[in-house]
Design a protein around this motif. Structure first.
Motif, PDB file in Angstrom:
ATOM      1  N   TYR A 152       0.627  -1.165  -0.070  1.00  0.00           N
ATOM      2  CA  TYR A 152      -0.179   0.042  -0.062  1.00  0.00           C
ATOM      3  C   TYR A 152       0.886   1.306   0.160  1.00  0.00           C
ATOM      4  N   CYS A 180      -4.410   0.415  -4.259  1.00  0.00           N
ATOM      5  CA  CYS A 180      -4.707   1.008  -2.878  1.00  0.00           C
ATOM      6  C   CYS A 180      -6.104   0.647  -2.339  1.00  0.00           C
ATOM      7  N   LYS A 220      -6.007  -3.065  -1.323  1.00  0.00           N
ATOM      8  CA  LYS A 220      -5.304  -3.263  -0.142  1.00  0.00           C
ATOM      9  C   LYS A 220      -5.997  -2.996   1.120  1.00  0.00           C
ATOM     10  N   LEU A 221      -6.798  -1.868   1.090  1.00  0.00           N
ATOM     11  CA  LEU A 221      -7.580  -1.369   2.030  1.00  0.00           C
ATOM     12  C   LEU A 221      -8.685  -2.213   2.239  1.00  0.00           C
TER      13      LEU A 221
END
Length: 77
Positions: A7, A45, A48-49
């Motif tokens: 990230y 991103c 990943k979150l």
């Protein structure tokens, strides 16, 4: 999608692209390539979150099953 990125790595590269766009450091001929790359980095991103959120939710559910709340303890003070 590129799973090799952390990230942090993806976010840092994204920040560099945004900064370069804001300051006008990217030639117009490269702008489309950079915007496409930024879009890919945003997806990394986001993934990943989302993965992290799912893991946290699993851990919270596991903790709740191992240590269920005692309703009587909540009313005692």
């Amino acid at each position: 999608m590129e799973n090799k990125y952390t990230y942090k790595d993806a976010f840092e590269e994204l920040q560099e692209i945004v900064s370069a766009i804001e300051t006008g450091d990217i030639p117009v001929d490269e702008l489309t390539v950079k915007i496409t790359r930024a879009s890919s980095l945003l997806e990394i991103c986001k993934a990943k979150l989302t993965d992290s959120e799912a893991e946290v939710e699993k851990l919270l559910q596991k903790l709740e099953k191992e240590n269920p709340s005692d309703p009587a303890a909540d009313t005692e003070a």
